[in-house]
Design an enzyme around this catalytic site. Structure first.
Site, mmCIF file in Angstrom:
data_model
loop_
_atom_site.group_PDB
_atom_site.id
_atom_site.type_symbol
_atom_site.label_atom_id
_atom_site.label_comp_id
_atom_site.label_asym_id
_atom_site.label_seq_id
_atom_site.Cartn_x
_atom_site.Cartn_y
_atom_site.Cartn_z
ATOM 1 N N ARG A 158 8.689 7.722 6.473
ATOM 2 C CA ARG A 158 8.341 9.086 6.892
ATOM 3 C C ARG A 158 8.828 9.383 8.311
ATOM 4 O O ARG A 158 9.240 10.505 8.614
ATOM 5 C CB ARG A 158 6.833 9.290 6.765
ATOM 6 C CG ARG A 158 6.365 9.330 5.310
ATOM 7 C CD ARG A 158 4.862 9.200 5.169
ATOM 8 N NE ARG A 158 4.141 10.241 5.879
ATOM 9 C CZ ARG A 158 2.822 10.249 6.062
ATOM 10 N NH1 ARG A 158 2.083 9.260 5.560
ATOM 11 N NH2 ARG A 158 2.237 11.225 6.720
ATOM 12 N N ARG B 88 0.850 -1.197 0.000
ATOM 13 C CA ARG B 88 0.000 0.000 0.000
ATOM 14 C C ARG B 88 0.882 1.242 0.000
ATOM 15 O O ARG B 88 1.963 1.233 0.565
ATOM 16 C CB ARG B 88 -0.847 0.036 1.268
ATOM 17 C CG ARG B 88 -1.648 -1.220 1.506
ATOM 18 C CD ARG B 88 -2.249 -1.173 2.907
ATOM 19 N NE ARG B 88 -2.850 -2.456 3.258
ATOM 20 C CZ ARG B 88 -3.482 -2.669 4.402
ATOM 21 N NH1 ARG B 88 -3.567 -1.708 5.300
ATOM 22 N NH2 ARG B 88 -4.002 -3.855 4.654
ATOM 23 N N TYR C 106 12.692 3.146 -1.481
ATOM 24 C CA TYR C 106 11.873 4.356 -1.397
ATOM 25 C C TYR C 106 12.779 5.569 -1.482
ATOM 26 O O TYR C 106 13.929 5.531 -1.019
ATOM 27 C CB TYR C 106 11.119 4.425 -0.067
ATOM 28 C CG TYR C 106 9.910 3.535 0.024
ATOM 29 C CD1 TYR C 106 8.649 4.015 -0.344
ATOM 30 C CD2 TYR C 106 9.998 2.237 0.504
ATOM 31 C CE1 TYR C 106 7.524 3.205 -0.252
ATOM 32 C CE2 TYR C 106 8.881 1.421 0.601
ATOM 33 C CZ TYR C 106 7.643 1.920 0.220
ATOM 34 O OH TYR C 106 6.540 1.117 0.319
ATOM 35 N N ASP D 20 0.184 5.389 1.111
ATOM 36 C CA ASP D 20 -0.817 6.218 1.765
ATOM 37 C C ASP D 20 -1.279 7.366 0.870
ATOM 38 O O ASP D 20 -0.685 7.629 -0.177
ATOM 39 C CB ASP D 20 -0.242 6.804 3.069
ATOM 40 C CG ASP D 20 -0.043 5.740 4.138
ATOM 41 O OD1 ASP D 20 -0.809 4.760 4.147
ATOM 42 O OD2 ASP D 20 0.877 5.904 4.974
#
Length: 248
Positions: A200, A51, A111, A53
């Site tokens: 994050r 997933r 990422y 966000d």
């Protein structure tokens, strides 16, 4: 049925994330709508490598789906690409074996996270980089990054709301680059998997170190505490990009 694997990119600005949900537009739902059109109304389920966000982008999200017929690859890619919404691009398509699974067979993910540190902030980056207006000593961030590499229990860097019990992950690469103008940071994290909002929280913690509100050698202690409150804040979603997903 033929199983297809596709690499897709999307601008997450107007999505409520990847995974289908009752309220809000999602990438999975948009892809399934396109496939339904292409398959003459037949429902087709799309599976993603993971997933993302709301507001999070992807350059290399991987999906798989079963399609009723085999089509030439470029025709399949072109149809998916041109019939999907303008904030989704289909970069590549291939036929895979029936036991391929986009989520369960992932070996490695990368990422990237962009931070706008310009003064003033750039209005053109507002959806594509997280803004940090405070002073930063970048040498402190560079000093802290190697402490993240290796296999650790990253409980301190996992947001509440995660149902995953095993929070041990391995990070192979953690680096930060500064653009030529000196007004944007690019973080890259490569590992065997990441926890809920982990990237994050890592970035939020590193920025707090750069700002002098956490010590540059505090990462090992934060990891050891296994306490979300020990780490820094969660950076904003618009700076985050799923860059690459690797399989065997």
């Amino acid at each position: 049925m033929t199983r297809y694997k596709a690499i897709i990119a999307y601008d997450g600005t107007h999505f409520n994330g990847f995974q289908k949900q009752p309220n809000g537009r999602t990438v999975q739902e948009e892809m399934e709508k396109t496939l339904k059109k292409m398959a003459n109304g037949k429902e087709i389920t799309v599976f993603g490598s993971g997933r993302t966000d709301a507001g999070v982008h992807a350059m290399g999200q991987v999906i798989h789906f079963d399609y009723p017929e085999e089509r030439p690859l470029e025709r399949m890619r072109f149809a998916l690409d041109t019939q999907s919404s303008e904030d989704i691009a289909v970069k590549a398509v291939e036929i895979v074996s029936d036991d391929f699974h986009a989520r369960y067979l992932v070996k490695e993910k990368t990422y990237q996270f962009r931070v706008d540190i310009g003064k003033p902030r750039s209005p053109f980056r507002r959806h594509y980089a997280s803004y940090f207006p405070y002073p930063l000593d970048l040498s402190k961030i560079q000093r802290a990054l190697p402490d993240l590499i290796g296999t650790h229990d990253f409980t301190s860097f996992c947001a509440s709301g995660s149902s995953i019990e095993d929070k041990v992950r391995t990070i192979y690469e953690a680096k930060m680059e500064v653009n030529e103008a000196g007004d944007e940071l690019l973080f890259t994290f490569r590992g065997n998997g990441f926890l809920y909002k982990m990237i994050r929280i890592l970035v939020g913690t590193l920025l707090k170190i750069g700002n002098g509100r956490l010590s540059e050698d505090s990462i090992p202690e934060i990891i050891a505490k296994k306490d979300r409150n020990a780490a820094g804040p969660t950076a904003h979603p618009e700076g985050l990009y799923l860059y690459e997903v690797v399989y065997d």
